[in-house]
Each structure stands twice: as structure tokens, then as C-alpha cells.
Scaffold this motif. Structure first.
Motif, PDB file in Angstrom:
ATOM      1  N   GLU A 196      47.077  23.360  37.424  1.00 38.14           N
ATOM      2  CA  GLU A 196      47.193  24.690  38.022  1.00 38.14           C
ATOM      3  C   GLU A 196      45.920  25.500  37.801  1.00 38.14           C
ATOM      4  O   GLU A 196      45.489  26.254  38.677  1.00 38.14           O
ATOM      5  N   GLU A 197      45.315  25.337  36.614  1.00 42.65           N
ATOM      6  CA  GLU A 197      44.074  26.059  36.337  1.00 42.65           C
ATOM      7  C   GLU A 197      42.941  25.575  37.228  1.00 42.65           C
ATOM      8  O   GLU A 197      42.045  26.340  37.578  1.00 42.65           O
ATOM      9  N   ARG A 198      42.960  24.305  37.568  1.00 37.13           N
ATOM     10  CA  ARG A 198      41.892  23.751  38.399  1.00 37.13           C
ATOM     11  C   ARG A 198      42.067  24.093  39.876  1.00 37.13           C
ATOM     12  O   ARG A 198      41.104  24.001  40.641  1.00 37.13           O
ATOM     13  N   LYS A 199      43.278  24.445  40.274  1.00 34.49           N
ATOM     14  CA  LYS A 199      43.504  24.758  41.683  1.00 34.49           C
ATOM     15  C   LYS A 199      42.733  26.012  42.071  1.00 34.49           C
ATOM     16  O   LYS A 199      42.733  27.001  41.343  1.00 34.49           O
ATOM     17  N   PRO A 200      42.081  25.992  43.231  1.00 36.48           N
ATOM     18  CA  PRO A 200      41.312  27.176  43.638  1.00 36.48           C
ATOM     19  C   PRO A 200      42.221  28.301  44.115  1.00 36.48           C
ATOM     20  O   PRO A 200      43.348  28.076  44.548  1.00 36.48           O
ATOM     21  N   ARG A 201      41.711  29.494  44.008  1.00 37.12           N
ATOM     22  CA  ARG A 201      42.403  30.667  44.529  1.00 37.12           C
ATOM     23  C   ARG A 201      41.342  31.622  45.074  1.00 37.12           C
ATOM     24  O   ARG A 201      40.343  31.898  44.405  1.00 37.12           O
ATOM     25  N   LEU A 202      41.563  32.100  46.289  1.00 34.15           N
ATOM     26  CA  LEU A 202      40.591  32.951  46.965  1.00 34.15           C
ATOM     27  C   LEU A 202      41.033  34.402  46.923  1.00 34.15           C
ATOM     28  O   LEU A 202      42.222  34.710  46.854  1.00 34.15           O
ATOM     29  N   ALA A 203      40.037  35.288  46.975  1.00 31.14           N
ATOM     30  CA  ALA A 203      40.305  36.729  46.995  1.00 31.14           C
ATOM     31  C   ALA A 203      39.352  37.391  47.980  1.00 31.14           C
ATOM     32  O   ALA A 203      38.214  36.940  48.167  1.00 31.14           O
ATOM     33  N   LEU A 204      39.833  38.455  48.627  1.00 32.24           N
ATOM     34  CA  LEU A 204      39.030  39.195  49.609  1.00 32.24           C
ATOM     35  C   LEU A 204      38.890  40.638  49.159  1.00 32.24           C
ATOM     36  O   LEU A 204      39.870  41.252  48.704  1.00 32.24           O
ATOM     37  N   SER A 205      37.679  41.166  49.303  1.00 35.54           N
ATOM     38  CA  SER A 205      37.409  42.566  48.954  1.00 35.54           C
ATOM     39  C   SER A 205      36.722  43.244  50.132  1.00 35.54           C
ATOM     40  O   SER A 205      35.748  42.706  50.685  1.00 35.54           O
ATOM     41  N   PHE A 206      37.241  44.409  50.518  1.00 39.70           N
ATOM     42  CA  PHE A 206      36.607  45.199  51.576  1.00 39.70           C
ATOM     43  C   PHE A 206      35.485  46.047  50.968  1.00 39.70           C
ATOM     44  O   PHE A 206      35.637  46.614  49.887  1.00 39.70           O
ATOM     45  N   PHE A 207      34.363  46.130  51.708  1.00 41.36           N
ATOM     46  CA  PHE A 207      33.227  46.935  51.255  1.00 41.36           C
ATOM     47  C   PHE A 207      33.095  48.226  52.056  1.00 41.36           C
ATOM     48  O   PHE A 207      33.138  49.319  51.519  1.00 41.36           O
ATOM     49  N   ASP A 208      32.918  48.076  53.363  1.00 36.24           N
ATOM     50  CA  ASP A 208      32.659  49.248  54.199  1.00 36.24           C
ATOM     51  C   ASP A 208      33.139  48.958  55.618  1.00 36.24           C
ATOM     52  O   ASP A 208      32.647  48.010  56.253  1.00 36.24           O
ATOM     53  N   GLY A 232      39.236  28.596  39.803  1.00 37.25           N
ATOM     54  CA  GLY A 232      38.757  27.282  40.189  1.00 37.25           C
ATOM     55  C   GLY A 232      37.244  27.250  40.302  1.00 37.25           C
ATOM     56  O   GLY A 232      36.547  28.255  40.096  1.00 37.25           O
ATOM     57  N   GLN A 233      36.719  26.075  40.642  1.00 37.13           N
ATOM     58  CA  GLN A 233      35.279  25.877  40.735  1.00 37.13           C
ATOM     59  C   GLN A 233      34.797  25.731  42.174  1.00 37.13           C
ATOM     60  O   GLN A 233      33.763  26.270  42.544  1.00 37.13           O
ATOM     61  N   ILE A 234      35.549  25.007  42.989  1.00 36.63           N
ATOM     62  CA  ILE A 234      35.148  24.747  44.372  1.00 36.63           C
ATOM     63  C   ILE A 234      36.380  24.845  45.263  1.00 36.63           C
ATOM     64  O   ILE A 234      37.454  24.357  44.903  1.00 36.63           O
ATOM     65  N   ALA A 235      36.198  25.486  46.414  1.00 32.10           N
ATOM     66  CA  ALA A 235      37.257  25.546  47.421  1.00 32.10           C
ATOM     67  C   ALA A 235      36.817  24.722  48.623  1.00 32.10           C
ATOM     68  O   ALA A 235      35.740  24.949  49.170  1.00 32.10           O
ATOM     69  N   GLU A 236      37.641  23.772  48.998  1.00 31.53           N
ATOM     70  CA  GLU A 236      37.327  22.925  50.147  1.00 31.53           C
ATOM     71  C   GLU A 236      38.019  23.467  51.395  1.00 31.53           C
ATOM     72  O   GLU A 236      39.186  23.817  51.361  1.00 31.53           O
ATOM     73  N   ARG A 237      37.237  23.523  52.482  1.00 30.19           N
ATOM     74  CA  ARG A 237      37.732  23.991  53.780  1.00 30.19           C
ATOM     75  C   ARG A 237      38.366  25.381  53.659  1.00 30.19           C
ATOM     76  O   ARG A 237      39.490  25.621  54.114  1.00 30.19           O
ATOM     77  N   ALA A 238      37.625  26.291  53.031  1.00 26.07           N
ATOM     78  CA  ALA A 238      38.101  27.669  52.899  1.00 26.07           C
ATOM     79  C   ALA A 238      38.098  28.350  54.265  1.00 26.07           C
ATOM     80  O   ALA A 238      37.146  28.226  55.039  1.00 26.07           O
ATOM     81  N   THR A 239      39.173  29.072  54.551  1.00 23.39           N
ATOM     82  CA  THR A 239      39.349  29.699  55.862  1.00 23.39           C
ATOM     83  C   THR A 239      39.915  31.100  55.677  1.00 23.39           C
ATOM     84  O   THR A 239      40.755  31.326  54.799  1.00 23.39           O
ATOM     85  N   VAL A 240      39.436  32.034  56.520  1.00 18.03           N
ATOM     86  CA  VAL A 240      39.996  33.379  56.550  1.00 18.03           C
ATOM     87  C   VAL A 240      40.523  33.638  57.957  1.00 18.03           C
ATOM     88  O   VAL A 240      39.882  33.286  58.950  1.00 18.03           O
TER      89      VAL A 240
END
Length: 329
Positions: A196-208, A232-240
């Protein structure tokens, strides 16, 4: 035959075994006290579950038997009666095994079962053999009687000691199996936590601008945001993916964004405008700064838009943000 030597040997054997009884009791209670309680509880729970299962089967067979008797299906009635008898016998055995648990696993570790019963046998053997020893100079039938009683007492004491030792063996084996099982479960839990610790997790932050975003009707607004790995260390095929209500339009400044529309049957925001961007085969633990231009609808109001991040091993929830559209001046 020297009956005096036999009486002496019997006496010292009885005294030695009496000391062994005390040593076995001290060992078993000091090292296996908690194990006895835990094993007894687990065995009782297991037997109660088995008894409950047998009762459930009995109820089903009885209902089937009543139905077969009403429908007068002779062959099925005989089969069900045989099965019913087998289950009733199994239920009696389950009840007996459940009742025998305290006697089998608890009594040998008590003072009464672990010391008094075998100790009494060896103590009587010592007394009887001592009397026989004192009568060794005068061979009489009484001497033989006391020797027989001494041997019988030793046999009884050995039998009770055997029960205690067998219970200790079973408790020890069960405790080792339980400890091994707990170790395996702990290893699996730790391995799962590491995964679970190795699984990647993505986060989004708005700037302006930062939501809630203000814009005028039919105008375009450029949204600046960043995506990063929060775990995590690497996210494969990251998509927004961005979704906007009908009336909005995504204006992509390059062909990397894939535009579309949510289908009507979609459970998530049906018929919403859709803009999707894949960040590449792999995404290292760095932040990606991106721009997205959205054209507001002609009608003013407050609208809920949504975005979702996903990659291999992680699919985020749709997160909503607000755009407030005001009329043109």
C-alpha cells in the motif's frame, strides 16, 4: 526372591514420581497457562460452530423428511431417515466433545487434576511400599497385598500423569500452530502495508485562479494547476480528466488534450464536456504544471465542475470545484 529389595525399589520409584508430578505441574502452569486458556477458548468456539452447523443441517433434513413423507416418496424417506440418524449421532458426538473440553484440557492443569490425582497415587504407593518394606523380614500374605496395592497405585498415578503430559503435548502443538498462524498473518499484513505504501497516489493543486473561479458569460478562463505524486515513487500512465456541465467548452491549445463528452448513460456527470490528458508513460516524483482553458456558457450562474486523477494502481474520486459565471456588462 528378596521382597525387601522389591519393596524398597517400589518406595523410591513412588517418591521419585511424586517429585516429577510437582515439577510437571509447575512447568505446565508457568509456561502454558495463557496457552491453555486460549486453546480451550478456541476449541470451544470451534466445537460450538460445528454443533451449530450440524443443527442447521438437521433442521434442513427434518424439513425435507416431512415434505417427503407428505408426498409419500418412499425411497427418499428412507435415505433422509438414514441421513437424519447420522446427523443426530454427529450432534451427540459434538455435544460430548464440547462437554469434554474442560475435562480434557483444563482439569490436567489444575491442582486437583495435575497434582492431587497423580500425586495421591504415588503417595499411596510410597505408603504401601513402605509398609511392605517394614514387613520384609516376615514374609506374610499381608506383604504381598501391600506390594500389589503399591504397584496398582503407581499404575494409577502414571495413568493420571500420562493424561497431564498428553494434554501438555496437545496444548503445545496447538499453541505452536496458533503462533505460526499469527506470524503468517502478521507477515501478510506487513506485506500488504508495504504494498500500500508503494502504491502511487496523485494530487492536484490549483494555482491561478483558485476556486471558486469567477468569470463572465461566454468568456474564456485559463486555469493553472499542478499535479504531483503525494505517495509512491513513480506513477505509470498518469491521467487527468476534467468534466464541465453542458454549455461549457474546453479550448485546448495543443493536441495533447483529448476532448469528448460523457455519454447519457454514464453514472458520473452524464453529457458533461470532457477533457483528458495523459502525462506520459511514467511520472516521477515531481510536479507537473499545466494549463487548461475553459469557455463559460452564455447563461450566468454557479456551476460545479469536476476532475479526476488516475494512474496504474490508483483511481481517484471525482473532485468538484465551482465556477461562478456573471453576466456580461
Amino acid at each position: 526372591m528378596d521382597w525387601g529389595i522389591i519393596a524398597q525399589a517400589t518406595f523410591f520409584v513412588a517418591v521419585g514420581l511424586l517429585a516429577i508430578v510437582i515439577a510437571v505441574y509447575v512447568f505446565s502452569t508457568s509456561l502454558l497457562g495463557l496457552a491453555v486458556e486460549r486453546t480451550t477458548r478456541e476449541l470451544r468456539e470451534r466445537q460450538e460452530a460445528q454443533k451449530k452447523s450440524t443443527n442447521h443441517q438437521l433442521e434442513g433434513v427434518r424439513k425435507s423428511l416431512d415434505q417427503a413423507q407428505q408426498e409419500k416418496i418412499g425411497q427418499e424417506v428412507q435415505t433422509l431417515r438414514k441421513l437424519l440418524a447420522e446427523l443426530e449421532g454427529k450432534l451427540r458426538k459434538d455435544e460430548k466433545d464440547l462437554a469434554d473440553i474442560p475435562k480434557k484440557y483444563t482439569l490436567p492443569f489444575t491442582v486437583r487434576g495435575g497434582v492431587l490425582f497423580p500425586g495421591l497415587g504415588f503417595l499411596l504407593a510410597a505408603i504401601f511400599s513402605g509398609v511392605a518394606w517394614s514387613l520384609a523380614n516376615n514374609i506374610t500374605p499381608v506383604l504381598h497385598v501391600f506390594l500389589v496395592l503399591a504397584v496398582a497405585s503407581i499404575i494409577y498415578g502414571l495413568y493420571r500423569l500420562h493424561i497431564s503430559l498428553r494434554a501438555i503435548e496437545e496444548i503445545s502443538i496447538t499453541s505452536e500452530e496458533a503462533a505460526l498462524k499469527r506470524t503468517v498473518e502478521a507477515f501478510k499484513t506487513a506485506q500488504k502495508e508495504v504494498e500500500e505504501e508503494r502504491k502511487p497516489r496523485l494530487a492536484l493543486s490549483f494555482f491561478d485562479p483558485i476556486p471558486p473561479i469567477q468569470t463572465k458569460s461566454s468568456e474564456s478562463v485559463r486555469i493553472s494547476f499542478a499535479i504531483k505524486l503525494s505517495k509512491g515513487q513513480i506513477a505509470e500512465r498518469a491521467t487527468v480528466v476534467f468534466l464541465a456541465p453542458p454549455g461549457f467548452d474546453f479550448i485546448t491549445e495543443n493536441n495533447k488534450w483529448e476532448k469528448g463528452r460523457q455519454p447519457k448513460w454514464s453514472t458520473a456527470y452524464p453529457e458533461y464536456a470532457r477533457a483528458e490528458l495523459e502525462l506520459g508513460p511514467t511520472m516521477p516524483a515531481t510536479s507537473y504544471s499545466l494549463l487548461l482553458t475553459i469557455k463559460a456558457p452564455s447563461s450566468p450562474g454557479s456551476f460545479k465542475l469536476a476532475y479526476r486523477l488516475q494512474c496504474q494502481g490508483f483511481v481517484g474520486h471525482f473532485e468538484e470545484f465551482e465556477i461562478r459565471v456573471t453576466p456580461e456588462e
